[in-house]
Design a protein around this motif. Structure first.
Motif, PDB file in Angstrom:
ATOM      1  N   GLU A 111       0.838  -1.195   0.000  1.00 23.03           N
ATOM      2  CA  GLU A 111       0.000   0.000   0.000  1.00 23.03           C
ATOM      3  C   GLU A 111       0.872   1.243   0.000  1.00 23.03           C
ATOM      4  O   GLU A 111       1.759   1.389   0.840  1.00 23.03           O
ATOM      5  N   ALA A 112       0.617   2.139  -0.949  1.00 18.29           N
ATOM      6  CA  ALA A 112       1.253   3.462  -0.946  1.00 18.29           C
ATOM      7  C   ALA A 112       0.369   4.364  -0.088  1.00 18.29           C
ATOM      8  O   ALA A 112      -0.848   4.393  -0.258  1.00 18.29           O
ATOM      9  N   PHE A 113       1.002   5.081   0.844  1.00 22.48           N
ATOM     10  CA  PHE A 113       0.236   5.887   1.786  1.00 22.48           C
ATOM     11  C   PHE A 113       0.912   7.233   1.996  1.00 22.48           C
ATOM     12  O   PHE A 113       2.106   7.292   2.307  1.00 22.48           O
ATOM     13  N   ARG A 114       0.144   8.291   1.807  1.00 18.35           N
ATOM     14  CA  ARG A 114       0.611   9.648   2.113  1.00 18.35           C
ATOM     15  C   ARG A 114      -0.344  10.245   3.139  1.00 18.35           C
ATOM     16  O   ARG A 114      -1.560  10.306   2.917  1.00 18.35           O
ATOM     17  N   ALA A 137       5.720   8.097   9.679  1.00 16.50           N
ATOM     18  CA  ALA A 137       5.839   6.964  10.593  1.00 16.50           C
ATOM     19  C   ALA A 137       4.452   6.430  10.938  1.00 16.50           C
ATOM     20  O   ALA A 137       3.514   7.203  11.137  1.00 16.50           O
ATOM     21  N   LEU A 138       4.320   5.110  10.965  1.00 16.81           N
ATOM     22  CA  LEU A 138       3.052   4.462  11.283  1.00 16.81           C
ATOM     23  C   LEU A 138       3.320   3.294  12.226  1.00 16.81           C
ATOM     24  O   LEU A 138       4.403   2.703  12.198  1.00 16.81           O
ATOM     25  N   THR A 139       2.341   2.952  13.018  1.00 14.02           N
ATOM     26  CA  THR A 139       2.417   1.753  13.835  1.00 14.02           C
ATOM     27  C   THR A 139       1.485   0.738  13.202  1.00 14.02           C
ATOM     28  O   THR A 139       0.259   0.884  13.249  1.00 14.02           O
ATOM     29  N   ILE A 140       2.069  -0.275  12.567  1.00 12.62           N
ATOM     30  CA  ILE A 140       1.286  -1.296  11.882  1.00 12.62           C
ATOM     31  C   ILE A 140       1.884  -2.669  12.162  1.00 12.62           C
ATOM     32  O   ILE A 140       3.016  -2.777  12.645  1.00 12.62           O
ATOM     33  N   PHE A 145       7.876   0.690   4.941  1.00 18.79           N
ATOM     34  CA  PHE A 145       8.991   1.228   4.163  1.00 18.79           C
ATOM     35  C   PHE A 145       8.768   2.710   3.925  1.00 18.79           C
ATOM     36  O   PHE A 145       7.630   3.173   3.848  1.00 18.79           O
ATOM     37  N   ASP A 146       9.859   3.434   3.783  1.00 20.14           N
ATOM     38  CA  ASP A 146       9.771   4.809   3.328  1.00 20.14           C
ATOM     39  C   ASP A 146       9.265   4.767   1.894  1.00 20.14           C
ATOM     40  O   ASP A 146       9.757   3.982   1.075  1.00 20.14           O
ATOM     41  N   ALA A 152      14.519  -0.917  -1.294  1.00 18.01           N
ATOM     42  CA  ALA A 152      14.036  -1.785  -0.216  1.00 18.01           C
ATOM     43  C   ALA A 152      12.669  -2.377  -0.556  1.00 18.01           C
ATOM     44  O   ALA A 152      12.406  -3.557  -0.274  1.00 18.01           O
ATOM     45  N   ILE A 153      11.801  -1.586  -1.160  1.00 17.34           N
ATOM     46  CA  ILE A 153      10.478  -2.080  -1.540  1.00 17.34           C
ATOM     47  C   ILE A 153      10.620  -3.147  -2.622  1.00 17.34           C
ATOM     48  O   ILE A 153       9.968  -4.195  -2.572  1.00 17.34           O
ATOM     49  N   ALA A 154      11.495  -2.911  -3.602  1.00 16.50           N
ATOM     50  CA  ALA A 154      11.740  -3.905  -4.658  1.00 16.50           C
ATOM     51  C   ALA A 154      12.321  -5.183  -4.056  1.00 16.50           C
ATOM     52  O   ALA A 154      11.905  -6.290  -4.432  1.00 16.50           O
TER      53      ALA A 154
END
Length: 163
Positions: A111-114, A137-140, A145-146, A152-154
């Motif tokens: 998921e891409a999240f802004r 920053a999220l708590t999940i 990933f940034d 890193a995502i790849a």
């Protein structure tokens, strides 16, 4: 065929992430195709051009070809929107198909999240989302990933699909 999705709300950064992932993964020597879902009518044709005239006249399919590329347009006159599965069957074999959108389908996704969009995180209620790429920053309960850390995502996606 290995497929992996990039999903998220409008303006979350999906298309930019897709573009960077395609460049990163093909740069590593893998072949990649993409599928993009559009929630609206779209046209890749230009009014007045021969292919557009053929389609408007009633052709079910119009294949436009040159020495550089070809495009097959299939007019969905009465069939309704095709499923992702049926569309994937139309693609030539590749190492990986990256899918933008199709958030309700059951393939694995990032998921891409802004934060600035003000939309809720989809991952909270969707187990098919295996990781989140965010600008905040999220708590999940899954990898975070940034949004701009394409490498890193790849790495994560390629590990997930065993490439």
């Amino acid at each position: 065929m290995r497929i992996y999705g990039v999903t998220g709300w409008k303006n979350a950064g999906k298309t930019g992430l897709m573009e960077r992932l395609v460049a990163e993964i093909t740069g590593r020597g893998y072949t990649v195709s993409t599928v993009k879902h559009a929630h609206h009518s779209f046209d890749v044709d230009q009014p007045g051009k021969d292919s557009h005239r053929h389609r408007v006249a009633g052709a079910t399919e119009v294949l436009l070809a040159s020495r550089n590329r070809f495009a097959l347009m299939h007019e969905l006159r009465e069939e309704g929107e095709p499923t992702l599965e049926s569309l994937l069957q139309k693609l030539s074999p590749v190492d990986l198909v990256l899918v933008e959108g199709y958030k309700r389908d059951r393939h694995p996704k990032v998921e891409a999240f802004r934060a600035e969009t003000g939309n809720p995180l989809i991952a909270t209620d969707d187990p098919t989302i295996r990781a989140v790429a965010s600008d905040t920053a999220l708590t999940i309960d899954r990898p975070l990933f940034d949004l701009n850390d394409t490498k890193a995502i790849a790495d994560f996606i390629l590990a997930e699909v065993a490439l």
